[in-house]
Design a protein around this motif. Structure first.
Motif, PDB file in Angstrom:
ATOM      1  N   SER A   1      18.707  64.875  -7.610  1.00  0.00           N
ATOM      2  CA  SER A   1      18.032  65.962  -8.323  1.00  0.00           C
ATOM      3  C   SER A   1      18.785  66.407  -9.577  1.00  0.00           C
ATOM      4  O   SER A   1      18.370  67.369 -10.230  1.00  0.00           O
ATOM      5  CB  SER A   1      17.874  67.157  -7.385  1.00  0.00           C
TER       6      SER A   1
ATOM      7  N   PRO B   1      18.713  59.698  -4.586  1.00  0.00           N
ATOM      8  CA  PRO B   1      17.598  60.543  -4.157  1.00  0.00           C
ATOM      9  C   PRO B   1      17.809  61.088  -2.741  1.00  0.00           C
ATOM     10  O   PRO B   1      18.288  60.379  -1.850  1.00  0.00           O
ATOM     11  CB  PRO B   1      16.396  59.597  -4.182  1.00  0.00           C
ATOM     12  N   GLY B   2      17.491  62.361  -2.570  1.00  0.00           N
ATOM     13  CA  GLY B   2      17.570  62.985  -1.256  1.00  0.00           C
ATOM     14  C   GLY B   2      18.965  63.412  -0.835  1.00  0.00           C
ATOM     15  O   GLY B   2      19.143  63.945   0.260  1.00  0.00           O
ATOM     16  N   LYS B   3      19.966  63.184  -1.668  1.00  0.00           N
ATOM     17  CA  LYS B   3      21.334  63.580  -1.326  1.00  0.00           C
ATOM     18  C   LYS B   3      21.785  64.710  -2.235  1.00  0.00           C
ATOM     19  O   LYS B   3      21.326  64.851  -3.352  1.00  0.00           O
ATOM     20  CB  LYS B   3      22.303  62.403  -1.461  1.00  0.00           C
ATOM     21  N   ASP B   4      22.714  65.525  -1.710  1.00  0.00           N
ATOM     22  CA  ASP B   4      23.262  66.650  -2.462  1.00  0.00           C
ATOM     23  C   ASP B   4      24.780  66.538  -2.478  1.00  0.00           C
ATOM     24  O   ASP B   4      25.356  65.681  -1.801  1.00  0.00           O
ATOM     25  CB  ASP B   4      22.822  67.966  -1.830  1.00  0.00           C
TER      26      ASP B   4
END
Length: 100
Positions: free
Chosen positions: A55, A87-90
């Motif tokens: 993101s 994608p989908g990781k922070d």
């Protein structure tokens, strides 16, 4: 071997996602993007193999590239940016790329 101009990349790549100690340092907050950028001005050739949240805004990624380009221009050396938007990781999430 001394000369006043060296071709190619003159410095060390510091592949964060490929070194267990750097991964640990990134996890505990000891190693950060600003710290890695500072290292570029001294011994590194840029940001290398760093997973970032999927993101992450494109403006922030562009800023990292611009920072590294400026460091390269000022120091008259080649610099590079290899970040991996995941994608989908922070921040703090683990990523398994497989391999070795």
């Amino acid at each position: 071997m001394a000369c006043n101009h060296v071709g190619g990349l003159s410095g060390a790549f510091i592949p964060v996602s490929e070194d267990a100690n750097m991964i640990r340092a990134a996890k505990d907050g000891t190693l950060s993007i600003p710290k890695l950028e500072a290292m570029t001005a001294v011994c590194s050739v840029g940001l290398d193999m760093i997973p970032i949240p999927g993101s992450t805004p494109t403006a922030r990624i562009s800023g990292m590239i611009a920072d590294e380009a400026a460091i390269g221009m000022i120091n008259n050396k080649t610099t590079a940016v290899r970040v991996i938007p995941v994608p989908g990781k922070d921040v703090g999430d683990e990523v398994d790329f497989g391999g070795y």
